[in-house]
Each structure stands twice: as structure tokens, then as C-alpha cells.
Write a protein that holds these residues in place. Structure first.
Motif, PDB file in Angstrom:
ATOM      1  N   PHE A 130       0.810  -1.214   0.000  1.00 36.68           N
ATOM      2  CA  PHE A 130       0.000   0.000   0.000  1.00 36.68           C
ATOM      3  C   PHE A 130       0.847   1.270   0.000  1.00 36.68           C
ATOM      4  O   PHE A 130       0.369   2.332  -0.361  1.00 36.68           O
ATOM      5  N   GLN A 131       2.098   1.187   0.412  1.00 35.09           N
ATOM      6  CA  GLN A 131       2.956   2.364   0.484  1.00 35.09           C
ATOM      7  C   GLN A 131       3.713   2.633  -0.820  1.00 35.09           C
ATOM      8  O   GLN A 131       4.622   3.458  -0.847  1.00 35.09           O
ATOM      9  N   THR A 136       3.801   5.035 -10.430  1.00 40.74           N
ATOM     10  CA  THR A 136       5.228   5.356 -10.555  1.00 40.74           C
ATOM     11  C   THR A 136       6.146   4.360  -9.852  1.00 40.74           C
ATOM     12  O   THR A 136       7.342   4.327 -10.143  1.00 40.74           O
ATOM     13  N   GLY A 137       5.608   3.608  -8.908  1.00 41.68           N
ATOM     14  CA  GLY A 137       6.448   2.719  -8.107  1.00 41.68           C
ATOM     15  C   GLY A 137       7.130   3.437  -6.956  1.00 41.68           C
ATOM     16  O   GLY A 137       7.815   2.816  -6.158  1.00 41.68           O
ATOM     17  N   ASN A 138       6.944   4.751  -6.849  1.00 43.76           N
ATOM     18  CA  ASN A 138       7.563   5.530  -5.775  1.00 43.76           C
ATOM     19  C   ASN A 138       6.820   5.326  -4.457  1.00 43.76           C
ATOM     20  O   ASN A 138       5.654   4.938  -4.435  1.00 43.76           O
ATOM     21  N   GLN A 139       7.510   5.641  -3.374  1.00 40.88           N
ATOM     22  CA  GLN A 139       6.905   5.549  -2.043  1.00 40.88           C
ATOM     23  C   GLN A 139       5.844   6.625  -1.885  1.00 40.88           C
ATOM     24  O   GLN A 139       5.980   7.729  -2.409  1.00 40.88           O
ATOM     25  N   LYS A 140       4.784   6.278  -1.152  1.00 35.89           N
ATOM     26  CA  LYS A 140       3.726   7.231  -0.829  1.00 35.89           C
ATOM     27  C   LYS A 140       3.201   6.904   0.560  1.00 35.89           C
ATOM     28  O   LYS A 140       3.531   5.872   1.137  1.00 35.89           O
ATOM     29  N   GLY A 141       2.367   7.774   1.089  1.00 35.84           N
ATOM     30  CA  GLY A 141       1.874   7.603   2.444  1.00 35.84           C
ATOM     31  C   GLY A 141       0.554   6.866   2.519  1.00 35.84           C
ATOM     32  O   GLY A 141      -0.217   6.812   1.556  1.00 35.84           O
TER      33      GLY A 141
END
Length: 159
Positions: A130-131, A136-141
């Protein structure tokens, strides 16, 4: 407190900054239940949270376009911590993943997975999966909600 959404290059909507951000259901409501449709999704989240809380679930993690800048998300995505959950009190709908989790969506307008369950597509637990932004495959909150002490679920009035 839920941080402000930030633009994410390559993603169609703004997202939470990376990390797990603790919040109450009231804070989620104030930030994301901003129109009739989003309120309807939030009501389903609260119904599910009550059931999970009553089964002993300590925490849920909220994800998906619901906690993004998408104007009309299709649903919400959540995962729940199975630590301390009494399987005899857990509504079987939380373990029904058939037909694209149709029974969960019908009951709550969202989807739920055990947080420690591995997402077969990526080989990571759902709380880890989920993160990661799917575009994009980038980290998110994501947002964590402590069910056992949440004022909306316990009937306590916040000062």
C-alpha cells in the motif's frame, strides 16, 4: 494529523507524503469525506472498522484513491492488523476475496486485506504494498487508525 497531499510526478493525483500517518476516523472524515460520494465511502469504512474493532483488531491502514486528490474515487482500500483478532468474532466477509472482493465492496464500498498477508503480484505484505504508488512505483503515504481507542468508535468525545 494528516499531512497535506503533495504532487507526485507521474501520478494523476496528489498523494500523501511517504510514511504511515496516524489519524482518527474524525480526522479522516474532515479531510476526505468532502462530498456525498466520499461520505458514503467513509460510512462504509466506519461500519467495517466497528466490526473489526469488535473482533479485537487493533489497527487498520487506509490506502487507495480515497486518500488522494482524486475527485471521485471508486472505493477505498484498507488492510487490517490481525494481531489479537478473535477468529470467532471476525465477520467472514473480511476473508472473502472471491469475485474481486465483491462481498466486501457490497458491504462496505471498499476492500480489506489482512496487513500481514502477502500480495501475490508483488511479493510484499499489503501494508508494504500500500505504500507504493501504482503509477510510478515511488513511495507514498498511508493512514493508520487505532480502532480500540478511536473516539468515533468508542463513543468518547474529543476535548
Amino acid at each position: 494529523m494528516i499531512p497535506d497531499l503533495i504532487p507526485a510526478a507521474g501520478s494523476p493525483w496528489s498523494l500523501l507524503p511517504p510514511g504511515i500517518h496516524p489519524a482518527s476516523l474524525d480526522e479522516v472524515s474532515a479531510r476526505f469525506a468532502t462530498n456525498h460520494w466520499r461520505r458514503s465511502l467513509f460510512d462504509g469504512l466506519v461500519d467495517a472498522s466497528n466490526l473489526l474493532r469488535n473482533a479485537g483488531c487493533p489497527t487498520i491502514y487506509l490506502d487507495g484513491s480515497y486518500i488522494s486528490g482524486k475527485p471521485k474515487p471508486g472505493d477505498f482500500d484498507a488492510c487490517w492488523d490481525p494481531t489479537g483478532v478473535d477468529p470467532t468474532k471476525l465477520d467472514p466477509v473480511f476473508l472473502d476475496f472471491t469475485n474481486g472482493r465483491a462481498s466486501q465492496k457490497a458491504a462496505f464500498k471498499g476492500e480489506f486485506f489482512p496487513s500481514s498477508m502477502t500480495c501475490a503480484d508483488v511479493g510484499r505484505t499489503f501494508v508494504e504494498f500500500f505504500q507504493q504508488d501504482r503509477f510510478t512505483g515511488n513511495q507514498k503515504g498511508i493512514i493508520s487508525i487505532l480502532l480500540q481507542t478511536d473516539p468515533l468508535l468508542t463513543g468518547k468525545v474529543q476535548p
